[in-house]
Scaffold this motif. Structure first.
Motif, PDB file in Angstrom:
ATOM      1  N   PHE A 128      32.924  44.771  32.310  1.00 42.97           N
ATOM      2  CA  PHE A 128      33.445  43.397  32.331  1.00 42.97           C
ATOM      3  C   PHE A 128      32.554  42.501  33.186  1.00 42.97           C
ATOM      4  O   PHE A 128      32.216  41.382  32.789  1.00 42.97           O
ATOM      5  CB  PHE A 128      34.879  43.388  32.874  1.00 42.97           C
ATOM      6  N   GLU A 129      32.141  42.994  34.338  1.00 48.75           N
ATOM      7  CA  GLU A 129      31.271  42.199  35.209  1.00 48.75           C
ATOM      8  C   GLU A 129      29.898  42.005  34.576  1.00 48.75           C
ATOM      9  O   GLU A 129      29.314  40.917  34.659  1.00 48.75           O
ATOM     10  CB  GLU A 129      31.133  42.887  36.578  1.00 48.75           C
ATOM     11  N   SER A 152      40.097  40.415  27.535  1.00 45.97           N
ATOM     12  CA  SER A 152      40.367  40.050  28.921  1.00 45.97           C
ATOM     13  C   SER A 152      40.005  41.222  29.828  1.00 45.97           C
ATOM     14  O   SER A 152      39.735  42.336  29.364  1.00 45.97           O
ATOM     15  CB  SER A 152      41.845  39.682  29.094  1.00 45.97           C
ATOM     16  N   ARG A 153      39.980  40.962  31.123  1.00 46.22           N
ATOM     17  CA  ARG A 153      39.557  41.993  32.071  1.00 46.22           C
ATOM     18  C   ARG A 153      40.335  43.296  31.900  1.00 46.22           C
ATOM     19  O   ARG A 153      39.750  44.386  31.898  1.00 46.22           O
ATOM     20  CB  ARG A 153      39.730  41.476  33.505  1.00 46.22           C
ATOM     21  N   SER A 158      29.844  39.332  31.995  1.00 42.10           N
ATOM     22  CA  SER A 158      30.062  37.949  32.464  1.00 42.10           C
ATOM     23  C   SER A 158      28.770  37.158  32.415  1.00 42.10           C
ATOM     24  O   SER A 158      28.787  35.939  32.307  1.00 42.10           O
ATOM     25  CB  SER A 158      30.608  37.958  33.895  1.00 42.10           C
ATOM     26  N   PRO A 185      35.778  48.045  34.467  1.00 40.42           N
ATOM     27  CA  PRO A 185      35.523  46.866  35.307  1.00 40.42           C
ATOM     28  C   PRO A 185      34.038  46.541  35.414  1.00 40.42           C
ATOM     29  O   PRO A 185      33.648  45.369  35.424  1.00 40.42           O
ATOM     30  CB  PRO A 185      36.111  47.272  36.669  1.00 40.42           C
TER      31      PRO A 185
END
Length: 434
Positions: A274-275, A264-265, A278, A271
């Motif tokens: 994580f992006e 999870s984030r 995606s 961060p």
């Protein structure tokens, strides 16, 4: 055909080529199809150069592979190349070079060198204006041509092939091809192409399977591999791999399934990462099956009608690998960007896919519950400790999977409840929090 009259009815080359231009490519997928040929030729470096010059805009795709002899080069421009494909070859129908190129331009030139010790290059051009004028599938010698002379210079140091696209009528606007909009469109296409190549060839770029990593550049910028399963993330979870036997007519083979739950984030390394993970479709639509043919990604996103996309399962991704022996079973299309799962395989996948999504759903809800109180992150933890933590979490998932597959889910729930009560630290390491 003895005893029967027969007639040779050759197709109209002009009409056929116009039909083949609409086979389903866009610019990035067309470039990727040319790169397939480079990979098949053993290239270690592929350079894509998109040069804006108004109506004279050019696209060069150059590699350092084995190259082609003059005869092989001419055969390569035949519609439906007369060659056999070995197991593992990325080619399939003998159409890719032609259909991919002509989907974007009206003139494709191929320049190649196959002799490492002698600087001898061959060049041929397939031009739709000539084909339409003669209504024949004609390939011409380009003669003195500055664009092709430039490609020959690139091959001066060794073997390789250069594919040159010109007259890009499907890429540039018919009116004002020199305008600012046309330039911005080319720049956007270059970015999108680099992104696409980083996805479909990520295993080649990473050097998976012990191969030498492939280097791809677009306008001088090195393409970065985009691995959908985030293998460098410490909190990644993987369920036990599975293998399925598939038969298609007289051919049989195996299909390998690997299942992952991405962090999870709040558990991702950063961060920005994580992006990045995606993906171009973003988390919800990037969940699902990633189908690989001979290590080349051909289709991704969604669950192929096994189940629907769900916000709570957006961190679930699975790889599905098949060899080229099973092409007919998967009904791969000419552009090599769409497959159909065999009915027998779809049935086999229902349980493991639903199992994966069940775990992903649990992980999502657990993350939502603890979001207000994030788990402390020990930045001083060693790589060995992080590895042990990941292994324990994977073990917990494997135990849950075994309980479900053996029909002992109720017993497993009782065991998990006992562990949470009597050994909460062990339960936490196995990921068994309620």
């Amino acid at each position: 055909m003895p005893g029967k009259a027969w007639f040779d009815v050759a197709p109209s080359a002009a009409r056929l080529t116009n039909s083949l231009r609409d086979i389903g490519y866009d610019f990035p997928t067309a470039v990727a199809d040319i790169v397939d040929n480079s990979v098949a030729a053993g290239a270690l470096r592929v350079e894509v150069m998109i040069e804006f010059a108004g109506s004279k805009t050019r696209v060069y795709i150059a590699d350092d592979g084995r190259g082609m002899s003059p005869g092989a080069l001419l055969e390569g421009l035949r519609l439906g190349t007369r060659r056999s494909y070995k197991t593992g070859d990325l080619g399939r129908y003998g159409l890719g070079l032609k259909t991919a190129s002509l989907s974007q331009c009206r003139s494709v030139a191929v320049i190649s060198r196959s002799t490492p010790d002698v600087v001898r290059t061959s060049a041929r051009v397939l031009d739709l204006d000539v084909v339409e004028e003669w209504d024949q599938w004609i390939v011409i010698d380009p003669g003195a041509d500055p664009d092709i002379a430039r490609a020959r210079q690139w091959l001066a140091e060794g073997t390789g092939t250069v594919v040159l696209w010109r007259n890009l009528d499907r890429v540039l606007p018919e009116k004002r091809p020199e305008g600012g909009w046309a330039r911005r469109r080319l720049e956007a296409l270059a970015t999108k192409t680099a992104e696409h190549l980083g996805i479909v060839f990520h295993r080649f770029l990473e050097g998976v399977g012990g191969r030498t990593p492939l280097v791809i550049t677009v306008n001088g910028q090195k393409v970065r591999a985009w691995n959908p399963f985030a293998p460098d993330e410490d909190c990644l979870s993987e369920l036990p791999a599975q293998r399925f036997e598939i038969a298609a007519g007289d051919v049989s083979g195996h299909v390998d399934l690997r299942r992952f739950i991405l962090p999870s984030r709040d558990r991702f390394s950063s961060p920005s990462e994580f992006e990045r993970l995606s993906g171009p479709l973003n988390w919800n639509r990037q969940q699902g099956l990633y189908v690989y043919r001979a290590d080349r990604l051909v289709q991704w996103g969604g669950w192929s009608a096994i189940r629907g996309i769900d916000e709570h399962t957006k961190m679930a991704r699975a790889s599905l690998d098949f060899s080229t022996d099973l092409d007919s079973a998967f009904n791969i299309n000419v552009a090599k960007m769409r497959v159909s799962l065999p009915a027998q395989l779809r049935q086999m996948l229902e349980v493991p896919v639903n199992e994966l999504c069940g775990y992903a759903n649990d992980a999502y809800r657990k993350s939502a519950r603890v979001k207000a109180k994030p788990l402390p992150l020990d930045l001083s933890a060693s790589a060995d400790v992080r590895s042990a933590t990941q292994a324990a979490t994977t073990t917990g998932l494997a135990l849950r999977a075994a309980a479900m597959q053996s029909g002992e889910w109720a017993a497993w729930q009782r065991i998990a409840a006992t562990l949470r009560k009597d050994a909460p630290e062990i339960a936490q390491s196995l990921g068994l929090e309620p």
